[in-house]
Design an enzyme around this catalytic site. Structure first.
Site, PDB file in Angstrom:
ATOM      1  N   HIS A 288     -10.457  -5.272  -3.300  1.00 52.01           N
ATOM      2  CA  HIS A 288      -9.135  -5.556  -2.745  1.00 52.01           C
ATOM      3  C   HIS A 288      -9.226  -5.985  -1.291  1.00 52.01           C
ATOM      4  CE1 HIS A 288     -10.013  -1.250  -2.335  1.00 52.01           C
ATOM      5  NE2 HIS A 288      -9.348  -1.292  -1.194  1.00 52.01           N
TER       6      HIS A 288
ATOM      7  N   ASN B 212     -13.008  -3.223   2.647  1.00 53.11           N
ATOM      8  CA  ASN B 212     -13.936  -2.099   2.774  1.00 53.11           C
ATOM      9  C   ASN B 212     -14.898  -2.172   1.595  1.00 53.11           C
ATOM     10  OD1 ASN B 212     -12.617  -1.040   5.078  1.00 53.11           O
ATOM     11  ND2 ASN B 212     -11.091  -0.045   3.783  1.00 53.11           N
TER      12      ASN B 212
ATOM     13  N   HIS C  19      -7.086  -5.865   2.198  1.00 53.78           N
ATOM     14  CA  HIS C  19      -5.940  -5.305   2.912  1.00 53.78           C
ATOM     15  C   HIS C  19      -5.363  -6.414   3.789  1.00 53.78           C
ATOM     16  CE1 HIS C  19      -6.962  -0.907   2.317  1.00 53.78           C
ATOM     17  NE2 HIS C  19      -8.155  -1.416   2.141  1.00 53.78           N
TER      18      HIS C  19
ATOM     19  N   ASP D 256       0.841  -1.191   0.000  1.00 52.54           N
ATOM     20  CA  ASP D 256       0.000   0.000   0.000  1.00 52.54           C
ATOM     21  C   ASP D 256       0.882   1.248   0.000  1.00 52.54           C
ATOM     22  OD1 ASP D 256      -3.229   0.484   0.956  1.00 52.54           O
ATOM     23  OD2 ASP D 256      -1.839   2.181   1.081  1.00 52.54           O
TER      24      ASP D 256
ATOM     25  N   GLN E 168     -14.149   2.506   1.565  1.00 54.13           N
ATOM     26  CA  GLN E 168     -13.569   2.159   0.256  1.00 54.13           C
ATOM     27  C   GLN E 168     -13.347   3.417  -0.577  1.00 54.13           C
ATOM     28  OE1 GLN E 168     -15.805  -0.688  -2.098  1.00 54.13           O
ATOM     29  NE2 GLN E 168     -14.149  -0.909  -3.584  1.00 54.13           N
TER      30      GLN E 168
END
Ligand code: 5GP
Length: 110
Positions: free
Chosen positions: A96, A83, A98, A28, A90
């Site tokens: 995706h 999210n 995390h 990230d 989000q």
């Protein structure tokens, strides 16, 4: 086109830690933990709520990839977050996971 779609095509660089035919995992840009890696499907699905029954195997592949990332990073424990929608935090509308690790995590999450 989302930034993640551009990472898949290589248009935007990313620190890729793992990839296979189904997904890509990369660090990230704004890590929220010592380890913060995003696992995304190559298929452009907007969000968890947009998945269809035919995506069931793909969803399993994402979790298997998350497990692989956890092992590659040498994490004993990890927090996996999805999210789903802007109200849940989000910001990038390409599904995706995390994968967070390297520090303690509170429950319930903020
Ligand atoms: P969300 O808030 O949608 O659940 O998570 C999106 C994540 O993508 C955020 O943690 C954000 O820091 C990360 N992100 C946004 N743009 C980029 C980018 O261009 N490269 C990388 N590596 N991460 C990004």
């Amino acid at each position: 086109m989302t930034v993640f779609a551009k990472i898949i095509t290589g248009e935007i660089p990313a620190d890729i830690v793992y990839e296979n035919e189904f997904c890509i995992a990369f660090r990230d840009l704004v890590p929220q933990a010592p380890t913060h890696i995003l696992v995304i499907p190559r298929k452009p699905i907007e969000r968890l709520s947009a998945v269809e029954p035919a995506d069931a195997q793909l969803l399993g592949q994402l979790l298997v990839a998350a497990k692989r990332v956890i092992a590659l990073e040498g994490l004993c424990d990890a927090r996996i977050v999805i999210n789903d929608g802007s109200g849940a935090g989000q910001t990038v509308f390409h599904l995706h996971l995390h994968v967070l690790g390297g520090r303690p995590f509170d429950w319930p999450p903020g």
